[in-house]
Scaffold this motif. Structure first.
Motif, PDB file in Angstrom:
ATOM      1  N   TYR A 211      -1.429 -14.535   1.195  1.00 35.07           N
ATOM      2  CA  TYR A 211       0.019 -14.595   1.410  1.00 35.07           C
ATOM      3  C   TYR A 211       0.624 -15.664   0.493  1.00 35.07           C
ATOM      4  O   TYR A 211       0.943 -16.760   0.938  1.00 35.07           O
TER       5      TYR A 211
ATOM      6  N   PRO B  48       7.061  -7.598   9.305  1.00 32.51           N
ATOM      7  CA  PRO B  48       7.932  -8.656   8.788  1.00 32.51           C
ATOM      8  C   PRO B  48       8.424  -9.570   9.916  1.00 32.51           C
ATOM      9  O   PRO B  48       8.899  -9.084  10.937  1.00 32.51           O
TER      10      PRO B  48
ATOM     11  N   THR C 203      14.443  -8.642   1.134  1.00 33.85           N
ATOM     12  CA  THR C 203      13.074  -8.138   1.225  1.00 33.85           C
ATOM     13  C   THR C 203      13.080  -6.628   1.139  1.00 33.85           C
ATOM     14  O   THR C 203      13.881  -5.969   1.799  1.00 33.85           O
TER      15      THR C 203
ATOM     16  N   GLY D 200       4.798 -10.527   6.382  1.00 31.91           N
ATOM     17  CA  GLY D 200       5.639 -11.529   5.720  1.00 31.91           C
ATOM     18  C   GLY D 200       6.442 -12.337   6.710  1.00 31.91           C
ATOM     19  O   GLY D 200       6.725 -11.890   7.827  1.00 31.91           O
TER      20      GLY D 200
ATOM     21  N   GLY E 263       1.015 -10.385   1.922  1.00 32.97           N
ATOM     22  CA  GLY E 263       2.463 -10.533   1.951  1.00 32.97           C
ATOM     23  C   GLY E 263       2.820 -11.936   1.512  1.00 32.97           C
ATOM     24  O   GLY E 263       2.119 -12.510   0.681  1.00 32.97           O
TER      25      GLY E 263
ATOM     26  N   TYR F   5       1.578  -4.998   5.067  1.00 34.80           N
ATOM     27  CA  TYR F   5       2.439  -6.053   4.537  1.00 34.80           C
ATOM     28  C   TYR F   5       2.758  -6.970   5.708  1.00 34.80           C
ATOM     29  O   TYR F   5       3.225  -6.513   6.752  1.00 34.80           O
TER      30      TYR F   5
ATOM     31  N   THR G  63       3.751  -2.405   8.302  1.00 38.04           N
ATOM     32  CA  THR G  63       4.647  -3.458   7.825  1.00 38.04           C
ATOM     33  C   THR G  63       4.963  -4.383   8.989  1.00 38.04           C
ATOM     34  O   THR G  63       5.409  -3.925  10.042  1.00 38.04           O
TER      35      THR G  63
ATOM     36  N   CYS H  89      10.167  -3.548   1.296  1.00 43.41           N
ATOM     37  CA  CYS H  89       8.760  -3.175   1.476  1.00 43.41           C
ATOM     38  C   CYS H  89       8.642  -1.669   1.408  1.00 43.41           C
ATOM     39  O   CYS H  89       9.160  -0.971   2.271  1.00 43.41           O
TER      40      CYS H  89
ATOM     41  N   SER I 267       7.612  -5.649  -2.172  1.00 39.45           N
ATOM     42  CA  SER I 267       6.210  -5.330  -1.906  1.00 39.45           C
ATOM     43  C   SER I 267       6.006  -3.821  -1.959  1.00 39.45           C
ATOM     44  O   SER I 267       6.729  -3.060  -1.334  1.00 39.45           O
TER      45      SER I 267
END
Lengths: 499, 248
Positions: free
Chosen positions: A333, A424, A407, A392, A362, A390, A422, A409, A378
């Motif tokens: 990361y 986030p 952001t 993040g 991420g 991912y 994902t 993705c 990403s």
């Protein structure tokens, strides 16, 4: 752009499904005894002729590590790792430390040549002193290379040329000897010893890696790069890289990595620390191509890496670009702590998982300074039975007034047995900050493939072209030389994923 | 050039082509007309090898070779080109790169030397100029954000670059204004040569004012029900497909 076509041609000549960097170099090696304990830490420190403060620093890290547990929150699965069943130090035997490239073991030079990494300074080879000042290929910038083979740096090119600008580019073990004050001032200030399990392990047993120092106001005249190679069996690689960009300086740094094909899993736990002061810019690019294991998931590198940048200065900027195609497991990361007002953090990532590969990758963007901005792009591609996550974090502190984050993705799925996830996290404690998140998941459509094939492209070339298009936003952030390499890799990594 | 005998094909278990017999000699342009759902697009996809179309009987030879045994890219390399009814978008893929990759793939398969970026650009510029298409077309993503007319022009540009032996135009005229229609027609007419054939699939007679076919076939309910000269198209325009259906 012509690179893609070139890619396609190159790839056609590569046998399907093979990892062409999977060879082994037969060279006399020196190992520390297997296993991990205080004596091993002392052994490594002694081997490197380190000062007492650094040994103490390592021992403290080791003490912290012993009390820590492996993180389990990442979406990756693997059997328990026996940390006592590995070598923590492996180095090619050198009778005397080579003073110049001419003294480097030719077998090592051949290894790097085979990997496509020239450990020569084009003009210097011709034996003309000072000829190294001008790039021999017209319009083509030379790239300075630090080559790390298992636990040690075996050669660094263009050092003299860089020294003229006051730039220090050498192995970190060398910097400990030649610039101890700088290393001591910055080491562990971005990623402290106890930051996480793997960072603590690295702090205890790190062996080599690159050290870069760009003085005030200097724009580094060439790309700096480090090429990591794991060669020895049952050996972990624990490199540590530290880059310091003083006020108003600029540097672009690249790293590449490969390893032989083996049935066993090997551990790579690196730490990278970046420090950018006022108005400094660091561009850090990675093309990660560790051996990914075979189609059934046997072997491959466990890539557990901690990378973090401190944008300490006002208007400082750090840009991470990564192309992650290799490794059985990727856990990394690359992050930015945006301390200085108006500082900028960027993260551009392409991660591919094919066959049984797993990636949980991420970034973290921590906004502290006023008007700090961050951009995250990403692109995750999953094929075969690959799993791609991912993960993040965007955190905005109350102090970061008018901070902004964007952001994006995007996930691309190839086949029906892979997964894309994902995760986030957004933590905003500032009323004036603006945080945006966009995410998409798509497949390569049948009509896109058919369209390409009707125009004469093979199915694999069509997939390569479409994937390269999908990743374009990220690939265009890479320095030219790396972009070509990365495009080839994308295609090779996806071989056998269709049809 | 193209010989279709007793071709039958299914889509998702439903029979669409019910026995097509058709021969297109070298140098000729044939039009296939028919109402919606008659099997026109299915025929073009079966000939170009798209997945999801199951051939249940009959044969197709292309210059004597068994076309149905070939992969789509092999058919392309052999000289078969399909201008799509709905050209597909490829986000992030530059049009110039796509065209060059396609051209080189086909050249390579034909044993011709591949073109580098500069050589390609020269060839592409010549074609663009001849077709009165703006050079901006090369700089954009493949069909991304293109208007309907631009997409069709891009198909014609690709056809001109790949110089096929057999071009199948699948309702390329649908949704085109008269200017775009002329560009498409000019593209086909420019390729007219003793070694070039074309199968122009269309719903309306309009395109055939510009591309004058040697023969017109009427496809209905999976079969060719009538064949005639260019005058057949005009007749259909006036009396509609119902009259043919009644006659058949």
């Amino acid at each position: 752009m012509p690179a893609v076509t070139e890619t396609i041609d190159t790839v056609q000549s590569v046998t399907e499904g093979t990892y062409k960097w999977g060879f082994e170099t037969d060279i006399e090696m020196e190992f520390a005894p297997k296993g991990l304990n205080e004596d091993i830490v002392r052994f490594i420190s002694k081997k490197k002729n380190e000062p007492q403060w650094l040994l103490d620093w390592r021992l403290k890290a080791f003490a912290i590590w012993k009390k820590m547990e492996e993180p389990v929150w990442a979406a990756v699965k693997y059997p328990p790792i026996d940390y006592q069943d590995a070598y923590y130090y492996a180095a090619p035997v050198q009778k005397v430390k080579p003073k110049s490239l001419d003294e480097v073991d030719p077998e090592l030079l051949r290894t790097y040549a085979k990997l496509g990494i020239p450990l020569k300074e084009q003009a210097i080879l011709a034996g003309v002193e000072g000829a190294g000042e001008t790039p021999s290929d017209a319009g083509r910038m030379p790239v300075a290379v630090d080559a790390v083979f298992d636990s040690v740096s075996v050669a660094t090119t263009f050092k003299a040329r860089l020294e003229k600008e006051g730039i220090i580019f050498c192995a970190i073990s060398e910097a400990v000897q030649t610039h101890p004050e700088l290393v001591r001032q910055y080491l562990g200030t971005v990623v402290p010893q106890g930051d996480n399990f793997y960072a603590a392990l690295n702090s205890a047993v790190f062996t080599d890696g690159s050290f870069v120092y760009i003085p005030k106001g200097v724009r580094c005249p060439m790309e700096l790069s480090t090429y990591f190679r794991i060669n020895a069996k049952s050996t972990g690689q624990f490199e540590r890289t530290l880059i310091i960009a003083e006020e108003g300086s600029t540097v672009s740094y690249l790293e590449g990595c490969t390893a032989p094909m083996r049935d066993e899993n090997q551990l790579h736990a690196a730490v990278v620390e970046l420090v950018a002061l006022d108005d400094a810019t660091i561009k850090y690019s990675t093309v990660q191509n560790w051996y990914p294991g075979d189609a059934e998931g046997r072997g491959g590198i466990y890539n557990f890496v901690t990378k973090r940048a401190h944008c300490r200065g006002r208007r400082s900027k750090v840009s991470w670009t990564q192309v992650e195609t290799g490794s059985a497991i990727t856990w990394k990361y690359p992050s930015c702590v945006l301390l200085g007002d108006d500082s900028v953090g960027e993260f551009y990532s392409v991660a591919i998982t094919n066959n049984r590969q797993q990636a949980d990758t991420g970034t973290k963007m921590i906004h502290v300074g006023k008007r700090t901005t961050s951009t995250i792009v990403s692109k995750g591609i999953s094929a075969g039975r690959g799993q791609n996550t991912y993960r993040g974090l965007v955190r905005v502190a109350p102090t970061a007034s008018s901070a902004r984050n964007f952001t994006q993705c995007d996930s691309l799925l190839i086949g029906d047995q892979c997964g894309a996830h994902t995760v986030p996290y957004i933590e905003n404690r500032c009323m004036t900050a603006k945080v945006e998140h966009e995410a998409t998941t798509s497949r390569i459509a049948e009509d896109q493939l058919f369209y390409c094939r009707q125009r004469g492209l093979s199915e694999e070339d069509a997939v390569g072209l479409i994937v390269n298009g999908f990743c374009r936003e990220v690939l265009k952030e890479l320095p030219m030389e790396f972009a070509v390499e990365a495009q080839k890799l994308l295609q090779i990594s996806l071989e056998g994923s269709v049809g | 050039m193209l010989k279709i005998e007793g071709l039958t094909a299914e889509v998702e278990g439903k029979q669409i082509l019910k026995g097509i017999d058709l021969e297109v000699p070298a140098g000729e342009i044939h039009a296939i007309m028919g109402p919606n759902g008659s099997g026109k697009s299915t025929l073009s996809y079966v000939l170009s090898g798209r997945e999801g179309y199951e051939i249940t009987g009959g044969s197709v030879t292309f210059n004597g070779i068994d076309l149905l045994a070939m992969e789509p890219e092999e058919r392309a390399a052999a000289g078969l080109f399909l201008a799509f009814q709905y050209p597909v978008e490829l986000p992030g893929v530059g049009n110039a790169l796509f065209l060059r990759t396609a051209l080189n793939a086909v050249r390579k398969a034909r044993g011709e030397p591949e073109l580098d970026a500069m050589q390609f650009l020269k060839v592409a510029r010549d074609r663009l100029k001849a077709l009165h298409i703006s050079e901006d077309m090369l700089k954009r993503g493949v069909n991304v954000g293109f208007s309907g007319g631009e997409k069709k022009r891009n198909e014609v540009l690709q056809m001109a670059l790949l110089s096929p032996k057999l071009a199948i135009l699948d309702e390329t005229d649908s949704g085109l204004d008269i200017d775009a229609l002329k560009i498409v027609a000019d593209g086909v007419n420019a390729l007219r040569a003793p070694g070039f054939s074309s199968l122009v699939i269309t719903h309306y007679q309009r395109l055939l004012d510009y591309i004058v076919p040697d023969k017109v076939h009427v496809l209905m309910n999976g079969r060719i029900v009538q064949t005639g000269g260019p005058e057949l198209a005009k007749q259909l325009e006036e009396s509609g497909y119902a009259s043919v259906q009644a006659a058949a």
